[in-house]
Design a protein around this motif. Structure first.
Motif, short mmCIF file in Angstrom:
data_model
loop_
_atom_site.label_atom_id
_atom_site.label_comp_id
_atom_site.label_asym_id
_atom_site.label_seq_id
_atom_site.Cartn_x
_atom_site.Cartn_y
_atom_site.Cartn_z
N TYR A 149 -13.64 -7.96 -7.45
CA TYR A 149 -12.79 -7.78 -6.27
C TYR A 149 -13.62 -7.30 -5.07
O TYR A 149 -14.58 -6.55 -5.22
N LEU A 171 -4.66 -4.13 -8.88
CA LEU A 171 -5.65 -4.90 -8.13
C LEU A 171 -5.14 -6.30 -7.83
O LEU A 171 -5.31 -6.82 -6.73
N TYR A 212 -7.50 0.27 -3.32
CA TYR A 212 -7.92 -0.51 -2.15
C TYR A 212 -9.06 0.20 -1.42
O TYR A 212 -10.05 -0.42 -1.04
N ARG A 213 -8.92 1.50 -1.22
CA ARG A 213 -9.97 2.25 -0.51
C ARG A 213 -11.28 2.19 -1.27
O ARG A 213 -12.36 2.09 -0.67
N LEU A 257 0.81 -1.22 0.00
CA LEU A 257 0.00 0.00 0.00
C LEU A 257 0.84 1.27 0.00
O LEU A 257 0.30 2.38 0.09
N ARG A 315 -2.33 2.14 -5.54
CA ARG A 315 -2.86 0.95 -4.88
C ARG A 315 -3.70 1.33 -3.67
O ARG A 315 -4.73 0.71 -3.40
N ARG A 316 -3.27 2.34 -2.93
CA ARG A 316 -4.09 2.80 -1.80
C ARG A 316 -5.45 3.29 -2.28
O ARG A 316 -6.48 3.02 -1.67
N LEU A 345 -4.87 -8.52 0.61
CA LEU A 345 -5.69 -7.38 0.99
C LEU A 345 -7.06 -7.39 0.29
O LEU A 345 -8.03 -6.85 0.82
N LEU A 346 -7.11 -7.98 -0.89
CA LEU A 346 -8.37 -8.13 -1.62
C LEU A 346 -8.60 -9.59 -1.95
O LEU A 346 -7.65 -10.38 -2.03
N ARG A 376 -13.05 -6.59 -0.49
CA ARG A 376 -12.11 -6.53 0.62
C ARG A 376 -11.94 -7.91 1.23
O ARG A 376 -12.91 -8.62 1.49
N ALA A 392 -12.65 -1.41 -0.83
CA ALA A 392 -13.02 -1.66 0.57
C ALA A 392 -14.27 -0.92 0.98
O ALA A 392 -15.06 -1.40 1.80
N LEU A 395 -2.75 -6.35 -5.03
CA LEU A 395 -3.44 -6.29 -3.74
C LEU A 395 -4.01 -7.66 -3.37
O LEU A 395 -4.05 -8.03 -2.19
#
Length: 213
Positions: free
Chosen positions: A85, A54, A24-25, A15, A20-21, A62-63, A87, A28, A57
């Motif tokens: 995808y 993705l 991910y956010r 992250l 990527r952050r 993380l995913l 979380r 999620a 992650l």
């Protein structure tokens, strides 16, 4: 030999990349599964670049991934199922030097539950929520900053993540009661909070009394 701490460092290291952050956010905070096209649009990048990050992650835990068709077409010519995808269920935390707040939390929750101090805990949680310096701001933003991952489901504001997940698994009634009181403390009179669990998320949901979102 890899340890839990090593795995957490590796996952969080992924992250360090801003894109990527962002991806991910977005995933999620989404109520359901997210496809590559949607993720790419949200991040403002190409589909192929979004897919690359993705999958990084996913590799980091993380995913999680599933495959499904996005249309009702079946049989030859229907195309391949889309990669979706969501979380991942696991959680990662790192403290330097190592701490064990989760152990203290379980011990304290056990004592409170055995002593029947639910009401006292709820009163303290509601007071803490009301004393939150950001409580008078936009509640959706406040809950987002506290890790609840709020999203709208019609007129209901649901919370996709429980910040107290590990404790809630073991002391559900105690922690859900505390959580409801905490959110009620943060919310203004314009909101009504109740125990209405979001699948895979938080036990609390809210409705706006005086205005729509």
């Amino acid at each position: 030999m890899s340890t839990d701490e090593d795995e957490a460092f590796a996952a969080l290291g992924v992250l360090s990349d801003p894109l990527r952050r962002k991806l991910y956010r977005h995933v999620a905070a989404s109520a359901g599964e997210v496809g590559r096209d949607d993720a790419a649009q949200a991040a403002g990048v190409s589909r192929s670049l979004a897919a690359f990050h993705l999958d990084k992650l996913v590799a980091a835990g993380l995913l999680a991934v599933s495959f499904r068709r996005l249309s009702d077409r079946t049989g030859p010519g229907a195309g391949r199922p889309a990669k979706m995808y969501r979380r991942a269920d696991g959680e990662h935390a790192v403290s330097l030097p190592p701490r064990s707040y989760d152990t203290a939390g379980r011990l304290l929750a056990d004592v409170v539950e055995r002593a029947g101090l639910d009401r006292e805990l709820q009163a303290a949680a509601k007071a803490a929520g009301a004393a939150d310096p950001d409580a008078k701001g936009d509640l959706v933003e406040v809950l987002g900053a506290r890790g609840y991952l709020p999203f709208w489901d019609g007129d209901t504001l649901r919370l996709a993540n429980c910040p107290f997940h590990a404790l809630a698994d073991e002391f559900r009634a105690l922690i859900c009661g505390m959580n409801l009181a905490l959110v009620e403390g943060m919310a203004s009179e314009e909101w009504s909070a109740s125990v209405d669990p979001c699948p895979g998320g938080c036990c609390v949901s809210l409705r706006s009394i005086n205005k729509s979102h």
